[in-house]
Design a protein around this motif. Structure first.
Motif, PDB file in Angstrom:
ATOM      1  N   ASN A  25      55.852 -69.054  80.831  1.00  0.00           N
ATOM      2  CA  ASN A  25      56.101 -67.615  80.772  1.00  0.00           C
ATOM      3  C   ASN A  25      56.203 -67.021  82.169  1.00  0.00           C
ATOM      4  O   ASN A  25      57.051 -66.159  82.434  1.00  0.00           O
ATOM      5  CB  ASN A  25      55.003 -66.919  79.970  1.00  0.00           C
ATOM      6  CG  ASN A  25      55.366 -65.503  79.613  1.00  0.00           C
ATOM      7  OD1 ASN A  25      56.514 -65.202  79.305  1.00  0.00           O
ATOM      8  ND2 ASN A  25      54.392 -64.623  79.652  1.00  0.00           N
ATOM      9  N   ARG A  28      59.556 -67.842  83.444  1.00  0.00           N
ATOM     10  CA  ARG A  28      60.562 -66.990  82.797  1.00  0.00           C
ATOM     11  C   ARG A  28      60.581 -65.609  83.421  1.00  0.00           C
ATOM     12  O   ARG A  28      61.638 -65.065  83.730  1.00  0.00           O
ATOM     13  CB  ARG A  28      60.273 -66.892  81.290  1.00  0.00           C
ATOM     14  CG  ARG A  28      61.279 -66.017  80.540  1.00  0.00           C
ATOM     15  CD  ARG A  28      60.786 -65.675  79.156  1.00  0.00           C
ATOM     16  NE  ARG A  28      59.510 -64.989  79.158  1.00  0.00           N
ATOM     17  CZ  ARG A  28      59.343 -63.687  79.393  1.00  0.00           C
ATOM     18  NH1 ARG A  28      60.378 -62.924  79.688  1.00  0.00           N
ATOM     19  NH2 ARG A  28      58.143 -63.138  79.355  1.00  0.00           N
ATOM     20  N   CYS A  34      65.349 -70.796  84.224  1.00  0.00           N
ATOM     21  CA  CYS A  34      65.890 -70.269  82.969  1.00  0.00           C
ATOM     22  C   CYS A  34      67.316 -70.778  82.820  1.00  0.00           C
ATOM     23  O   CYS A  34      68.102 -70.711  83.760  1.00  0.00           O
ATOM     24  CB  CYS A  34      65.871 -68.744  82.968  1.00  0.00           C
ATOM     25  SG  CYS A  34      64.208 -68.051  82.971  1.00  0.00           S
ATOM     26  N   SER A  47      65.591 -67.007  79.374  1.00  0.00           N
ATOM     27  CA  SER A  47      64.635 -67.886  78.724  1.00  0.00           C
ATOM     28  C   SER A  47      64.925 -69.344  79.051  1.00  0.00           C
ATOM     29  O   SER A  47      65.895 -69.664  79.726  1.00  0.00           O
ATOM     30  CB  SER A  47      64.672 -67.664  77.210  1.00  0.00           C
ATOM     31  OG  SER A  47      63.603 -68.335  76.597  1.00  0.00           O
ATOM     32  N   LEU A  52      62.897 -72.241  73.380  1.00  0.00           N
ATOM     33  CA  LEU A  52      63.516 -71.653  72.192  1.00  0.00           C
ATOM     34  C   LEU A  52      63.741 -72.709  71.108  1.00  0.00           C
ATOM     35  O   LEU A  52      63.465 -72.475  69.932  1.00  0.00           O
ATOM     36  CB  LEU A  52      64.846 -70.987  72.552  1.00  0.00           C
ATOM     37  CG  LEU A  52      64.747 -69.764  73.450  1.00  0.00           C
ATOM     38  CD1 LEU A  52      66.142 -69.315  73.867  1.00  0.00           C
ATOM     39  CD2 LEU A  52      63.993 -68.645  72.777  1.00  0.00           C
TER      40      LEU A  52
END
Length: 62
Positions: A25, A28, A34, A47, A52
């Protein structure tokens, strides 16, 4: 007799998962590594594709 994957399930570090997700996180938020940008209703969200895919069947096929 268990499979080799069974040995990987019981990680002996109880905070490993939350620490890993926290670091992802942080990456990100800083835009580091990313590799995908989601666009929805005029907003963009950077992301990690692997995160994902790990959380959603929809992104597993992309």
């Amino acid at each position: 007799m268990g499979s080799p994957e069974d040995d990987l399930i019981g990680i002996p570090f109880p905070d490993h998962s939350s620490e890993l997700l926290g670091r992802l996180n942080d990456q990100r938020r800083r835009g580091l590594l990313c590799d995908v940008t989601l666009r929805a209703q005029g907003s963009e969200f950077r992301s990690h594709r692997a995160v994902l895919a790990a959380c959603s069947r929809y992104f597993q096929s992309s």
